[in-house]
Design an enzyme around this catalytic site. Structure first.
Site, PDB file in Angstrom:
ATOM      1  N   CYS A 281     -17.697 -67.353  60.966  1.00 24.75           N
ATOM      2  CA  CYS A 281     -16.625 -68.321  60.674  1.00 24.75           C
ATOM      3  C   CYS A 281     -15.852 -67.906  59.430  1.00 24.75           C
ATOM      4  CB  CYS A 281     -17.199 -69.706  60.491  1.00 24.75           C
ATOM      5  SG  CYS A 281     -18.252 -69.794  59.057  1.00 24.75           S
ATOM      6  N   GLU A 382      -8.669 -69.065  67.533  1.00 24.05           N
ATOM      7  CA  GLU A 382      -9.837 -68.329  67.043  1.00 24.05           C
ATOM      8  C   GLU A 382     -10.362 -67.442  68.179  1.00 24.05           C
ATOM      9  OE1 GLU A 382     -13.536 -70.553  66.441  1.00 24.05           O
ATOM     10  OE2 GLU A 382     -13.841 -69.429  64.587  1.00 24.05           O
TER      11      GLU A 382
HETATM   12  P1  NAD Z   1     -20.183 -74.410  69.898  1.00 20.78           P
HETATM   13  O1  NAD Z   1     -19.262 -75.463  69.385  1.00 20.78           O
HETATM   14  O2  NAD Z   1     -20.025 -73.963  71.310  1.00 20.78           O
HETATM   15  O3  NAD Z   1     -21.709 -74.919  69.772  1.00 20.78           O
HETATM   16  C1  NAD Z   1     -22.209 -75.446  68.567  1.00 20.78           C
HETATM   17  C2  NAD Z   1     -23.342 -76.415  68.886  1.00 20.78           C
HETATM   18  O4  NAD Z   1     -22.812 -77.516  69.635  1.00 20.78           O
HETATM   19  C3  NAD Z   1     -24.452 -75.791  69.729  1.00 20.78           C
HETATM   20  O5  NAD Z   1     -25.701 -76.250  69.249  1.00 20.78           O
HETATM   21  C4  NAD Z   1     -24.167 -76.305  71.133  1.00 20.78           C
HETATM   22  O6  NAD Z   1     -25.340 -76.470  71.904  1.00 20.78           O
HETATM   23  C5  NAD Z   1     -23.516 -77.661  70.873  1.00 20.78           C
HETATM   24  N1  NAD Z   1     -22.550 -78.015  71.917  1.00 20.78           N
HETATM   25  C6  NAD Z   1     -21.775 -77.169  72.638  1.00 20.78           C
HETATM   26  N2  NAD Z   1     -20.993 -77.862  73.500  1.00 20.78           N
HETATM   27  C7  NAD Z   1     -21.272 -79.172  73.299  1.00 20.78           C
HETATM   28  C8  NAD Z   1     -20.770 -80.374  73.891  1.00 20.78           C
HETATM   29  N3  NAD Z   1     -19.834 -80.367  74.840  1.00 20.78           N
HETATM   30  N4  NAD Z   1     -21.264 -81.547  73.439  1.00 20.78           N
HETATM   31  C9  NAD Z   1     -22.211 -81.580  72.477  1.00 20.78           C
HETATM   32  N5  NAD Z   1     -22.718 -80.461  71.894  1.00 20.78           N
HETATM   33  C10 NAD Z   1     -22.251 -79.274  72.289  1.00 20.78           C
HETATM   34  O7  NAD Z   1     -20.098 -73.183  68.873  1.00 20.78           O
HETATM   35  P2  NAD Z   1     -20.748 -71.740  69.014  1.00 20.78           P
HETATM   36  O8  NAD Z   1     -20.012 -70.969  70.048  1.00 20.78           O
HETATM   37  O9  NAD Z   1     -22.210 -71.838  69.103  1.00 20.78           O
HETATM   38  O10 NAD Z   1     -20.400 -71.146  67.563  1.00 20.78           O
HETATM   39  C11 NAD Z   1     -19.184 -70.542  67.237  1.00 20.78           C
HETATM   40  C12 NAD Z   1     -18.247 -71.506  66.578  1.00 20.78           C
HETATM   41  O11 NAD Z   1     -18.842 -72.072  65.406  1.00 20.78           O
HETATM   42  C13 NAD Z   1     -16.967 -70.837  66.099  1.00 20.78           C
HETATM   43  O12 NAD Z   1     -15.891 -71.680  66.383  1.00 20.78           O
HETATM   44  C14 NAD Z   1     -17.179 -70.704  64.605  1.00 20.78           C
HETATM   45  O13 NAD Z   1     -15.993 -70.631  63.840  1.00 20.78           O
HETATM   46  C15 NAD Z   1     -17.934 -71.950  64.312  1.00 20.78           C
HETATM   47  N6  NAD Z   1     -18.658 -71.848  63.056  1.00 20.78           N
HETATM   48  C16 NAD Z   1     -18.168 -72.529  61.988  1.00 20.78           C
HETATM   49  C17 NAD Z   1     -18.797 -72.434  60.766  1.00 20.78           C
HETATM   50  C18 NAD Z   1     -18.266 -73.174  59.575  1.00 20.78           C
HETATM   51  O14 NAD Z   1     -18.947 -73.201  58.579  1.00 20.78           O
HETATM   52  N7  NAD Z   1     -17.093 -73.775  59.644  1.00 20.78           N
HETATM   53  C19 NAD Z   1     -19.948 -71.655  60.634  1.00 20.78           C
HETATM   54  C20 NAD Z   1     -20.433 -70.971  61.754  1.00 20.78           C
HETATM   55  C21 NAD Z   1     -19.776 -71.080  62.967  1.00 20.78           C
END
Ligand code: NAD
Length: 496
Positions: A281, A382
């Protein structure tokens, strides 16, 4: 096939749900484990366990909670290599990078070891005659964390050590793509002497998350992931009466000023754009070049990209590993195709790269786009892959305006040798974390991590004093000890 479940009430639990998801090794494309996705009933059991453990843990003196943290810290330090290997095998990042992730997580545990000091309140003697007043920070209750795939150790460690040090109990819901290292954290914390039920891990998907968001016994939700899910988590959590911090996605820009040192800027951009295959991120995904520095910068980046070693993350020669899943690789490749269709110049094309021995691994090479414009999808959205977009502008004001009008505001950086430009930038840029000649300005554990705009929903950043505030409720006590009998008073109390 390795079957993974949950960690509840101090022990590993085999999931009883019929729903499972597959965990892969991204370097080979092989399925390495089957993960049980928690049902509503299983999550409710974990919430009950955490609720039962809460009164005793909240009443445990902070010094004793800190001593458990210190043992956990020792165990984490003893297991850095093992945790890094677990991360690399499921996420794909290179071992050194995975060790760096574990170290950044350990720093939060070091911070949490100071909890007796961090929880000290304020005291005012004689706010009125024989009246004293003091404030204390008390635990909020059962807390839950939901984390993304890209930091399966560091992001959970941003959350639960601080929450637990503050006297809360916790349920962690890791990403279903790489859950093993997070489960290992729970085993190590139990080994450190943490009472049963204080820290639990449930694996699952939307069903598990929704149960945590809606359950009346959960008081606080800490989320890190993509922006659409962060928005949903914040909205739903608030609707169900919880405090929520929800960190979302990013599109981090670096401004390269005409006076920037080319060699050090190129080295910084290579690591920030292609390290961890761009799945950070805080990755730099846009370089905004000011004036005529673009040509020499792109020429130097092109040269470096030729030598970028893309190999399995566990290969000690690797500089960049594969992407996390086939599905994510396909998404990133589609973004690169769209950039070409929309007219950006693909100066380095990594789309065809494959590993000679691992044809089924999720590999691609680094991609570099020149002449990207703000109307393109590859600029607006992104990508979360090894793709760097160069946008050329004439002056600093145009560069700043680009960042300030972008939807995201997580991290940003400026490369320059001029103090005034750097100072102006730090003051005026609309982003939560700013680097001056530092490409990935991730704050240390005793500062706080968080973005602005669509990169964070809620009021509090992660860890540091922001974490202590998020995971505690403030209480202010006012006390009077009379020397003689008092009389009823019906006007607003004022101190005399
Ligand atoms: P994601 O949003 O797909 O998943 C994150 C979490 O949410 C997971 O545990 C997943 O199981 C859960 N999830 C997914 N879909 C869901 C839904 N419909 N309802 C409820 N829960 C749900 O993210 P990812 O692909 O695992 O990670 C990448 C993303 O995270 C990127 O956008 C990245 O920028 C972001 N990120 C942000 C930071 C920050 O500090 N801002 C840090 C790390 C990653």
């Amino acid at each position: 096939m390795n079957q993974l479940g949950h960690f509840i009430n101090g022990a590993a639990v085999t999931g009883s749900n019929q729903r499972n998801s597959a965990v892969f090794n991204p370097a080979t494309g092989e399925q390495t484990a089957q993960l049980s996705l928690a049902s509503v009933t299983e999550v409710e059991q974990a919430i009950q366990v955490a609720s039962d453990a809460l009164p005793a843990w909240a009443a445990t003196p902070a010094v004793r909670r800190a001593r458990v943290m210190m043992k956990f810290l020792q165990l984490l330090n003893d297991h850095v290599d093992e945790l890094a290997l677990l991360i690399s095998q499921e996420h794909g990042k290179v071992l050194d990078d995975a060790k760096g992730e574990v170290t950044r997580g350990i720093e939060v545990v070091e911070f949490a070891c100071g909890i007796p000091h961090l929880l000290k309140g304020e005291y005012s003697e004689n706010v009125g005659t024989r009246v004293d007043s003091w404030s204390v920070r008390q635990p909020v209750g059962v807390c839950a964390g939901i984390s993304p795939f890209n930091f399966p150790v560091m992001v959970p460690l941003w959350m639960f050590p601080i929450a637990i040090a503050c006297g809360n109990t916790f349920i962690m819901k890791p990403s279903e793509k790489d859950p093993t290292s997070t489960l290992r954290l729970a085993e190590l914390f139990a080994e450190a002497g943490l009472p049963k039920g204080v820290f639990n891990v449930v694996n699952g998907d939307k069903e598990a998350v929704d149960t945590l968001l809606k359950h009346p016994s959960v008081s606080a939700i800490s989320f890190v992931g993509s922006t659409p899910i962060a928005k949903y988590v914040q909205k739903t959590g608030i609707e169900f009466g919880k405090r929520v911090q929800a960190l979302g996605g990013a599109k981090n820009h670096a401004i390269v000023m005409p006076d920037a040192d080319i060699d050090s800027t190129v080295n910084a951009l290579m690591g920030a754009a292609y390290g961890s295959a761009g799945e950070r991120c805080m990755a730099i995904s846009v370089a905004v070049t000011v004036g005529d520095i673009a040509d020499p910068l792109i020429a130097a980046l092109k040269e470096k990209l030729k030598d970028l070693r893309v190999l399995p993350g566990t290969d000690l020669e690797a500089e960049m590993g594969p992407l996390v899943t086939q599905q994510h690789l396909d998404t990133v490749l589609r973004f690169v195709d769209s950039g070409v269709q929309e007219g950006a110049d693909l100066v380095v094309d990594g789309r065809q790269l494959q590993h000679p021995d691992h044809g089924d691994g999720y590999f691609m090479g680094g991609c570099l786009f020149d002449n990207v414009t703000p109307n393109m999808r590859i600029y607006q959205q992104e990508i979360f892959g090894p793709v760097l977009a160069v946008v050329r502008v004439d002056d600093y004001e145009q560069a700043l305006e680009l960042i300030n009008s972008h939807e995201y505001g997580n991290g940003t950086a400026i490369f320059t040798q001029e103090g005034h430009a750097a100072r102006e930038f730090a003051s005026r840029v609309q982003a939560g974390m700013v680097g001056i000649n530092v490409p990935i300005p991730v704050p240390m554990a005793f500062h706080s991590f968080g973005g602005w705009k669509s990169s964070l929903f809620g009021d509090h950043h992660m860890h540091g004093m922001e974490g202590i505030r998020f995971f505690t409720k403030l209480k202010t006590v006012t006390s009077r000890w009379q020397v003689s009998k008092s009389q009823s008073q019906f006007s607003m109390p004022t101190m005399k």
